[in-house]
Design an enzyme around this catalytic site. Structure first.
Site, PDB file in Angstrom:
ATOM      1  CG  ASP A  26      -5.720  -7.240  -7.681  1.00  0.00           C
ATOM      2  OD1 ASP A  26      -4.671  -7.487  -7.086  1.00  0.00           O
ATOM      3  OD2 ASP A  26      -6.631  -6.539  -7.194  1.00  0.00           O
ATOM      4  CD  GLU A  78     -10.781  -1.765  -8.486  1.00  0.00           C
ATOM      5  OE1 GLU A  78     -11.953  -1.503  -8.130  1.00  0.00           O
ATOM      6  OE2 GLU A  78      -9.799  -1.566  -7.745  1.00  0.00           O
ATOM      7  CD  GLU A 130      -3.091  -0.949   0.208  1.00  0.00           C
ATOM      8  OE1 GLU A 130      -3.169   0.096  -0.468  1.00  0.00           O
ATOM      9  OE2 GLU A 130      -3.895  -1.891   0.092  1.00  0.00           O
ATOM     10  NE  ARG A 132      -3.772   2.927  -0.830  1.00  0.00           N
ATOM     11  CZ  ARG A 132      -5.026   2.820  -0.427  1.00  0.00           C
ATOM     12  NH1 ARG A 132      -5.730   3.879  -0.158  1.00  0.00           N
ATOM     13  NH2 ARG A 132      -5.587   1.636  -0.267  1.00  0.00           N
TER      14      ARG A 132
HETATM   15  C1  DMJ Z   1      -6.317   0.538  -5.033  1.00  0.00           C
HETATM   16  O1  DMJ Z   1      -5.508   0.805  -3.950  1.00  0.00           O
HETATM   17  C2  DMJ Z   1      -5.540  -0.120  -6.153  1.00  0.00           C
HETATM   18  O2  DMJ Z   1      -6.269  -0.024  -7.334  1.00  0.00           O
HETATM   19  C3  DMJ Z   1      -5.228  -1.572  -5.868  1.00  0.00           C
HETATM   20  O3  DMJ Z   1      -4.609  -2.192  -6.954  1.00  0.00           O
HETATM   21  C4  DMJ Z   1      -6.506  -2.308  -5.538  1.00  0.00           C
HETATM   22  N1  DMJ Z   1      -7.317  -1.655  -4.546  1.00  0.00           N
HETATM   23  C5  DMJ Z   1      -7.510  -0.229  -4.583  1.00  0.00           C
HETATM   24  C6  DMJ Z   1      -8.756   0.236  -5.292  1.00  0.00           C
HETATM   25  O4  DMJ Z   1      -9.840  -0.569  -5.283  1.00  0.00           O
END
Ligand code: DMJ
Length: 453
Positions: A213, A347, A80, A84
Site C-alpha cells: 500500500d 482508510e 511503524e 508514527r
Molecule cells: C496506519 O498505521 C497507517 O495508515 C498504515 O499505512 C497502515 N495501517 C495503519 C492504519 O490502518
C-alpha cells in the site's frame, strides 16, 4: 468530543504507555515499538493541535520533553516507528514551531540509520536501536524486506535532511529507488518482497493493500511534497498505476470496481480495508496524470470510494471488515471469519475526505457521518473506543484496543472531512501514511527552514 473521549481515557488509564485497552482500562503495549513508550501521545500531537485542544497539546508536549526516550534497548519496527513517531514529531514541529519536536525527530531518525546497513541499502524491517542490529520478519518470503515498509520512509527522511542539514537521510531513501529501478518488474508490477542481501525479489505477490500500500502512496506524495520537481517519483507512480489498472483493477458483475491481489500471475479477488486508501490516492494524483487520464483517475477514486462504502453498508454494524471478497457469489463481503473484524482503521474515511475535497460531492460527507454514527454506537465504550471482532454480528464483541492511529488518522480525517478546505490545504501540505501533515517544500529549497503556511 470523540477526540476528547479517546484522549481523556487514554490519559486516565494508560498515560505514557503506548495504547489504551478501553474495556479493561489499562495500557496496551505492542511489540512494534519495542519499549519506546507514548505512541498514542506522539501520534495524537498534531490532531490535538489542529482541533485546538490547547491544554491537551501542552500536556502532551510536556510528556515528550520529560519522558520520550530513545536510549532504550528495544527492537522496533522501522516502518511503524518512522510513520508514527518520526512522522508525529515532524508534523508537531511544523505546526507548532516548538524546537523540542524537531530535536526529537532528528534524534530518532539517527537511531534508525543502522537499519540501512545491508548489502543493498534496502533496510531491515526490525532494528535494535541500542545495538544497531537489524533483521527481517521471520515470516517474510526468503528473508525479504517488505515493500510497504522500506517504501514508506521517503517523506519523513527527506524532511529529516531538510531540518537537520544532514543529507544522509535523503541519500538512504534515494538509494532505495535506485535499487528498485535497476530491477525487472513482472508486468510492470512491484512484488511485496525484496531480499536486502541479494537485491532480488522474493515471492511474486503484489498488493495495493497490506505489504504494498503506502509504497505507492509515497511515490505520489514525494512528487507532490517536492513542489512537483521529483520527476523520478512522478514517473514511478504513474507507471505503477498504469500496471495496477491493467492487471489488478476489476469490475464485479454487480458493477463494483475493486483492486484484486496478484499472486504469480493469478488474481485473488479480495480487497483489504487497507486497500481502500487507494481511492483517495488516485483522486489526489489525478491532476498530474499523463495522457489525458485526469478524468479516469478521479473516476477510479470515486469507484473505489463507492465499493468501500458498500463494504461498510453490507454489514450489520455499518463498519467495514478487514477484507472483503468478490467470488463465490458474494460482492464486497467478508466470507472468512478471520477477516470480519474492524480495528478502528481510517482508510475508508481517508478516501471520503480526499474525494470530498476534490469533488465536493455531498455524499462523501454523508458516508462519513454514517461512519461516525456507527463508531459512536458500536465502538465507543466508557473507557474510550474499541475495535470490533465481527462487523456482521449484532452480538457485540470488542477487541479491547484503542489503536493510536484512531487518534492520528481516523478522527483527524473525519475532522477534515467536515472542515473548510483551507484547513491544511493540499497546495501546502501532504499527509504521511499516518495522517501527519508535512509542508510542501519550496521548489528552490536548499536547507532553509519552512515556516508554517
Ligand atoms: C496506519 O498505521 C497507517 O495508515 C498504515 O499505512 C497502515 N495501517 C495503519 C492504519 O490502518
Amino acid at each position: 468530543q470523540m477526540m476528547k473521549h479517546a484522549w481523556d481515557n487514554y490519559k486516565r488509564y494508560a498515560w505514557g504507555l503506548n495504547e489504551l485497552k478501553p474495556i479493561s482500562k489499562q495500557g496496551h503495549s505492542s511489540n512494534l515499538f519495542g519499549n519506546i513508550q507514548g505512541a498514542t501521545i506522539v501520534d495524537a500531537l498534531d490532531t490535538l493541535y489542529i482541533m485546538e485542544m490547547k491544554e491537551e497539546f501542552k500536556e502532551a508536549k510536556e510528556w515528550v520533553e520529560q519522558n520520550l526516550d530513545f536510549n532504550v534497548n528495544a527492537e522496533i519496527s522501522v516502518f511503524e516507528v518512522n510513520i508514527r513517531f518520526v512522522g508525529g514529531l515532524l508534523s508537531a514541529y511544523y505546526l507548532s514551531g516548538e524546537e523540542i519536536f524537531r530535536k526529537k525527530a532528528v534524534e530518532l531518525g539517527e537511531k534508525l540509520l543502522p537499519a540501512f546497513n545491508t548489502p543493498t541499502g534496502i533496510p531491515w524491517a526490525l532494528l535494535n536501536i541500542k545495538s544497531g542490529i537489524g533483521r527481517n520478519w521471520p515470516w517474510a518470503s526468503g528473508g525479504s524486506s517488505i515493500l510497504a515498509e522500506f517504501g514508506t520512509l521517503h517523506l519523513e527522511f527527506i524532511h529529516l535532511s531538510h531540518l537537520s542539514g544532514n543529507p544522509v537521510f535523503a541519500e538512504k531513501v534515494m538509494n532505495i529507488r535506485k535499487v528498485l529501478n535497476r530491477l525487472d518488474k513482472p508486468e510492470g508490477l512491484y512484488p511485496n518482497y525484496l531480499n536486502p542481501s541479494s537485491g532480488q525479489w522474493g515471492q511474486h505477490h503484489v498488493s495495493i493493500g497490506g505489504l504494498g500500500d503506502s509504497f505507492y502512496e509515497y511515490l505520489l506524495k514525494a512528487w507532490l511534497m517536492s513542489g512537483k520537481t521529483d520527476e523520478e517519483g512522478r514517473k514511478m507512480y504513474y507507471d505503477a498505476v498504469q500496471a495496477i489498472e491493467t492487471h489488478l483493477i476489476r469490475k464485479s458483475s454487480g458493477g463494483l470496481t475493486y483492486i484484486a491481489e496478484w499472486k504469480g500471475g493469478l488474481l485473488e479477488h479480495k480487497m483489504g480495508h487497507l486497500t481502500c486508501f487507494a481511492g483517495g490516492m488516485f483522486a489526489l494524483g489525478a491532476d498530474g496524470a499523463p495522457n489525458d487520464k485526469t478524468g479516469r483517475h478521479i473516476e477510479l477514486g470515486a469507484e473505489i470510494a463507492r465499493t468501500c462504502h458498500e463494504s461498510y453498508d453490507r454489514t450489520s454494524l455499518k463498519l467495514g471488515p478487514e477484507a472483503f471478497r468478490f467470488d463465490g457469489g458474494v460482492e464486497a463481503i467478508a466470507t472468512r471469519q478471520n477477516e470480519k473484524y474492524y480495528i478502528l482503521r481510517p482508510e475508508v474515511i481517508e478516501t471520503y475526505m480526499y474525494m470530498w475535497r476534490l469533488t465536493h460531492d455531498p455524499k462523501y460527507r454523508q458516508w462519513g457521518w454514517e461512519a461516525v454514527e456507527a463508531l459512536e454506537k458500536y465502538c465507543r465504550v466508557d473507557g474510550g473506543y474499541s475495535g470490533i471482532r465481527d462487523v456482521y454480528s449484532s452480538r457485540q464483541s470488542h477487541d479491547d484496543v484503542q489503536q493510536s492511529f484512531f487518534l492520528s488518522e481516523t478522527l483527524k480525517y473525519l475532522y477534515l472531512l467536515f472542515s473548510e478546505d483551507d484547513l491544511l490545504p493540499f497546495e501546502h501540505w501532504v499527509f504521511n501514511t499516518e495522517a501527519h501533515p508535512f509542508p510542501i517544500l519550496d521548489k528552490d529549497d536548499g536547507n532553509k527552514e519552512e515556516t508554517q503556511k
